[in-house]
Design a protein around this motif. Structure first.
Motif, PDB file in Angstrom:
ATOM      1  N   ILE A   1       4.061  10.384  -6.752  1.00  0.00           N
ATOM      2  CA  ILE A   1       4.839  10.738  -7.949  1.00  0.00           C
ATOM      3  C   ILE A   1       3.897  11.284  -9.016  1.00  0.00           C
ATOM      4  O   ILE A   1       4.145  12.321  -9.625  1.00  0.00           O
TER       5      ILE A   1
ATOM      6  N   VAL B   1       0.842  -1.198   0.000  1.00  0.00           N
ATOM      7  CA  VAL B   1       0.000   0.000   0.000  1.00  0.00           C
ATOM      8  C   VAL B   1       0.875   1.244   0.000  1.00  0.00           C
ATOM      9  O   VAL B   1       0.618   2.210  -0.720  1.00  0.00           O
TER      10      VAL B   1
ATOM     11  N   TRP C   1      -5.301  10.110  -0.242  1.00  0.00           N
ATOM     12  CA  TRP C   1      -4.756  10.306  -1.585  1.00  0.00           C
ATOM     13  C   TRP C   1      -5.737  10.992  -2.515  1.00  0.00           C
ATOM     14  O   TRP C   1      -5.348  11.753  -3.389  1.00  0.00           O
TER      15      TRP C   1
ATOM     16  N   HIS D   1       2.109   1.901  -3.486  1.00  0.00           N
ATOM     17  CA  HIS D   1       1.117   2.494  -4.376  1.00  0.00           C
ATOM     18  C   HIS D   1       0.839   3.945  -4.036  1.00  0.00           C
ATOM     19  O   HIS D   1       0.618   4.765  -4.905  1.00  0.00           O
ATOM     20  N   ARG D   2       0.876   4.237  -2.738  1.00  0.00           N
ATOM     21  CA  ARG D   2       0.716   5.654  -2.374  1.00  0.00           C
ATOM     22  C   ARG D   2       1.899   6.463  -2.866  1.00  0.00           C
ATOM     23  O   ARG D   2       1.753   7.606  -3.283  1.00  0.00           O
TER      24      ARG D   2
ATOM     25  N   LEU E   1       3.576   5.845  -5.548  1.00  0.00           N
ATOM     26  CA  LEU E   1       3.359   6.075  -6.982  1.00  0.00           C
ATOM     27  C   LEU E   1       2.331   7.179  -7.196  1.00  0.00           C
ATOM     28  O   LEU E   1       2.460   8.001  -8.108  1.00  0.00           O
ATOM     29  N   LEU E   2       1.304   7.200  -6.338  1.00  0.00           N
ATOM     30  CA  LEU E   2       0.310   8.271  -6.454  1.00  0.00           C
ATOM     31  C   LEU E   2       0.942   9.630  -6.174  1.00  0.00           C
ATOM     32  O   LEU E   2       0.592  10.634  -6.797  1.00  0.00           O
TER      33      LEU E   2
END
Lengths: 283, 639
Positions: A124, A115, A258, A118-119, A121-122
């Motif tokens: 970025i 998780v 997010w 993925h956060r 990446l969000l």
């Protein structure tokens, strides 16, 4: 040749030196804001030295691969910056580092790590467009992406690109992992995500990530200082002021999710950038 | 010499295709394919090394050649009509009839007239780049297809092998592509354009399952829209000009009075359909039912590039027009829109399809910007996207045959199952998004040249960020645990190995050599004979007026960084093994923790697909409408 080596040396040393000091000052200021004394200013170095002395333990060998690549890319980005290279190329190189860090976290199956990745990446996804638009704005003002040209520019860019500078503020908060956008690696490990993207890194690898973060910090503050690149003093002053503001925001704000980050930063940041670019160049 | 190579490169694939049909023995057929591939690659490389030249109408027998092309045109349309009737597709019937009428109209009113000294086939700078892509990447994909199709048919349990037919169409397609990029007369180009549509239709429907047939028919009718637009453009050009010769049209230019600009807009529409830009993307998504080598060859590296090729050809003619400006914004929009949809996908092939559409959009944006730096960016992207995407498609095809799924989630921990393929997939992904690789070099050029155009650069930076997101998570989970040491590559057929490793090494090697490609190939595409080159190359560093990219030094650094990281990987693997963090409650089994009441609970996390924002059902309608509006603006603006 000597000149090039000196620049290389400056790039390599500036990251740990300035980045570590900034981290130490951050902890003292934050502590004072919370009515604590805080650690000595050298504490980040003590932390890293201690981490480096620990046993190397990984869930998956690819974590080591990714951390080394991350540190390498972050160092390279700062060196390119000190060499006054192409701004967009520097941004791509730092993105390379950020992506490797997320990939390292994805290499572990721990849900916290996943998780967190993925956060990350969000994050970025959220800041990258703004960062590139900052580069574009600087290009439109100075006519070049080369930092060597930007440094020779006589007028402070912040007067022409104030809204773009505000948009860069969002990027800095996210990139420096500060509230309200410290989603991927919640600063205090007792929260819902443990340590997010860092959960499964430990010992020397965590220490290397910390060093990489110092390089990132110096790079982003360096990009920020380009907005008043008329001499070393205004550059340092602008970077220091921006950093102080971010510490203040960090202490005053609570973490958001997010959706809020992506929606708000894209809407506000892109609008700020767009308005500024249009005002300057299609008026 | 040139005449010989051109004839060779055009006729060899067709002859080899016929050979594949006749030779029913496996080994012999494979031999034919491999030798043809090698010969084509050699011919394309030779073409690059000699001076640009062509074949004139006189050398081709003048009017007889025209007659052959016309007959072939009509033959193709009759085949379309036949399939339209057979699969009861009114759209195909209608569009093919319309094309027949339009072509007949041209013949009857003002038949295309090719003087004896006019070039029929010409190998100039752009054609050479395309020839290299077609004849180097194409044979590699055919090579991969040999083992793939054998497995594929074993899996389907066919009684009678359909492979001869498959390779027949694949090779004919290569010939058609070569013809298309070499043609200098627009009506010849139209014939090859339609021939690639037919090949695509046959290959998508190759498996003859109801879905395959359904999607093939869809591809046929959508592409027929492009064909009809092309035919209509032929009529308009023929009415207002005395020639269909591309070189002559370029030198003549357009005047406000004639109908050339609307015709160019129609050709632009044909190009966008062929490249599956929004709102025509559904045919490409459907085409993913085809065997993976087909997706790699037609729907990633070559056929969808025809649209780009056509636009690059026409770019000098539309310079400074509203059409060009509109294409830039439209391309930027598709780049962003397709990237957004790719974020919401977990189906590997669909991610690749959307990424292809997205990258093609970026290239269209560059062509639309129509400045020398932007066109350079377009050519670099064209070249490197073809190589990298072919690699990724072939990797996914290999993975799919092994794990029987094309879902990204099922590829978690693939490194333990098929380490070599997993590594090459990761390498392919990194080549798509990271410096110093070629695709990123192209993107860097694109951004630097789009920076003066605020709407386009806004779209491009947003699309670029989304691109990073969907690629990075895929690469990350391929390397997810468990990791098996030592590295022992999985068993793969020789042809699969050869294709994958050559593409992977070739992509990386070409990236490092990108600065020298500029002088060798790329600068000849952009306004040949122009005064100043856009980039100067010294010591492998590319420098323009506004920026600098040290391609070769960075490549060397990347190699050394990668070596150090690999050593770190090996060192780390020797350490004590620990399990992923599960709050200290993990059991002996991997990914299982002690839950409430001491019951074992399986822990798991999936990717964020953010379908509430980026879901196909949610976004497609809006994106299609927006694209349609832009398209109407693009077409209507020329009237």
């Amino acid at each position: 040749m000597n000149h090039a080596l000196i620049i290389l040396g400056i790039g390599l040393v500036a990251g740990p030196l300035l980045g570590g000091l900034a981290g130490g000052l951050d902890r003292i200021v934050t502590a004072r804001l919370q009515a604590r004394t805080g650690p000595p200013v050298w504490q980040p170095y003590y932390d890293v030295i201690k981490l480096m002395a620990k046993e190397l333990v990984v869930v998956n060998g690819w974590q080591a691969f990714c951390v080394y690549s991350y540190l390498f890319a972050s160092m390279l980005a700062l060196i390119l910056f000190v060499m006054q290279s192409d701004l967009l190329l520097i941004l791509f190189t730092q993105a390379l580092g950020a992506v490797f860090l997320a990939m390292g976290a994805l290499a572990s199956t721990s849900p916290y790590s996943q998780v967190g990745a993925h956060r990350e990446l969000l994050q970025i996804l959220t800041y990258e467009p703004l960062l590139f638009l900052v580069g574009v704005g600087i290009f439109l003002e100075t006519g070049s992406f080369k930092i060597s040209v930007v440094m020779q520019w006589k007028d402070p860019l912040i007067l022409k690109l104030p809204l773009l500078f505000a948009a860069l503020g969002y990027v800095m908060i996210i990139k420096l992992r500060k509230s309200p956008f410290d989603l991927a690696a919640s600063h205090h490990a007792h929260q819902e995500l443990v340590r997010g993207v860092f959960t499964d890194f430990s010992g020397p690898l965590l220490g290397m990530i910390e060093i990489g973060h110092w390089y990132d910090t110096v790079l982003i503050l360096g990009i920020c200082s380009l907005f008043w690149a008329t001499g070393p003093v205004p550059m340092a002053a602008l970077a220091a002021a921006a950093y102080a503001t971010i510490i203040l925001i960090d202490n005053a704000a609570a973490r958001l999710n997010w959706r809020w980050m992506l929606g708000h930063v894209w809407a506000m940041g892109l609008a700020l950038a767009l308005v500024n670019l249009i005002c300057r160049h299609q008026g | 010499m040139v005449a010989l190579i051109i004839t060779f490169i055009l006729l060899l694939p067709v002859a080899a295709a016929a050979g594949c049909l006749i030779v029913r023995r496996d080994n012999l057929g494979n031999g034919v394919i491999l030798i043809t591939g090698l010969a084509l690659a050699a011919a394309a490389l030779m073409m690059v090394s000699i001076a640009p030249a062509g074949l004139t109408a006189a050398e081709l027998g003048g009017r007889t050649f025209e007659g052959v092309i016309l007959a072939a045109d009509m033959g193709l349309l009759i085949i379309f009509l036949y399939y339209g009737r057979r699969y009861k597709s009114r759209a195909v019937l209608f569009l093919s009839t319309a094309q027949m009428l339009l072509l007949g109209g041209v013949e009857w009113l003002r038949p295309p007239w090719v003087p004896f000294d006019a070039m029929v086939f010409q190998a100039d700078g752009l054609a050479r780049v395309m020839l290299l892509i077609i004849n180097l990447v194409g044979p590699l994909i055919c090579c991969h297809a040999i083992a793939y199709m054998r497995n594929h048919e074993r899996h389907l349990k066919l009684e009678k092998s359909a492979q001869p037919r498959f390779f027949f169409v694949m090779l004919v397609f290569l010939g058609a592509m070569n013809g298309l990029v070499l043609s200098n007369q627009l009506h010849h180009l139209y014939f090859f354009f339609e021939l690639t549509t037919l090949c695509s239709f046959l290959l998508i429907g190759h498996d003859k399952t109801p879905t395959a047939v359904d999607h093939a028919v869809r591809a046929l009718w959508v592409n027929s829209i492009g064909g009809t637009a092309f035919a209509l453009a032929l009529v308009l050009i023929r009415v207002s000009k005395d020639t269909l010769d591309l070189q002559r049209l370029l030198t003549q230019g357009h005047s406000p009075a004639d109908l050339l600009l609307p015709a160019l807009a129609l050709l632009c529409l044909a190009a966008l359909v062929k490249s599956a830009q929004f709102p025509f993307q559904r045919w490409l998504l459907g085409a993913m039912v085809a065997p993976t080598p087909v997706s790699a060859l037609l729907h990633a590296s070559t056929m969808v590039k025809v649209g780009i090729y056509l636009m690059l050809r026409l770019a000098p003619m539309i310079q400074g027009t509203f059409l060009s400006r509109c294409t830039a914004v439209y391309g930027g929009f598709v780049f962003l829109a397709a990237a957004a949809l790719a974020v919401g996908q977990s189906n590997g092939k669909k991610v690749l399809a959307y990424s292809t559409i997205s990258n093609l959009g970026l290239i269209f944006a560059c062509v639309g910007l129509n400045t020398p730096p932007a066109l350079t960016a377009a050519v670099y992207l064209l070249l490197f996207h073809a190589v990298t995407k072919a690699l990724l498609f072939l990797c996914v095809g290999t993975i799919e045959q092994h794990i029987h799924s094309r879902d990204i989630e099922d590829m978690r921990g693939l490194y333990a199952v098929m380490p070599a393929t997993a590594l090459m997939t990761v390498a392919g992904v990194l080549m798509m998004i990271m410096p110093p690789f070629g695709v990123l070099l192209g993107k860097w050029m694109a951004m630097e040249s789009a920076a003066t155009d605020i709407p386009v650069i806004m779209l491009v930076v947003a699309g670029s960020a989304l691109t990073v997101m969907y690629w990075a998570r895929w690469a990350g989970l391929l390397m997810s645990e468990p990791v098996v040491v030592p590295f022992r590559p999985e068993r793969m057929p020789m042809s699969t190995w050869a294709a994958l490793s050559v593409l992977c090494a070739g992509g990386a090697g070409l990236s490092a050599a990108a600065p020298w490609l500029y002088d060798l190939l790329v600068s000849a595409v952009i306004a040949p004979g122009s005064l100043l080159p856009v980039y100067t190359v010294h010591w492998g560093i590319m420098e323009s007026a506004a920026g600098r990219f040290a391609v070769f030094p960075l490549s060397l650094l990347a190699v050394s960084g990668c070596l150090v990281s690999v050593l770190a990987f090996r060192h780390a693997n020797r350490g004590r093994a620990v399990s992923p963090y599960l709050c200290g409650e993990q059991t002996a089994e991997p990914c299982v923790f002690n839950g409430p009441m001491d019951q074992p609970v399986k822990a798991g996390a999936k990717n964020y697909y953010l379908t509430s924002i980026f879901g196909e059902e949610r976004l497609t309608v809006w994106l299609n409408s927006a694209a349609a509006v832009l398209l109407i603006l693009l077409l209507g603006g020329t009237l």
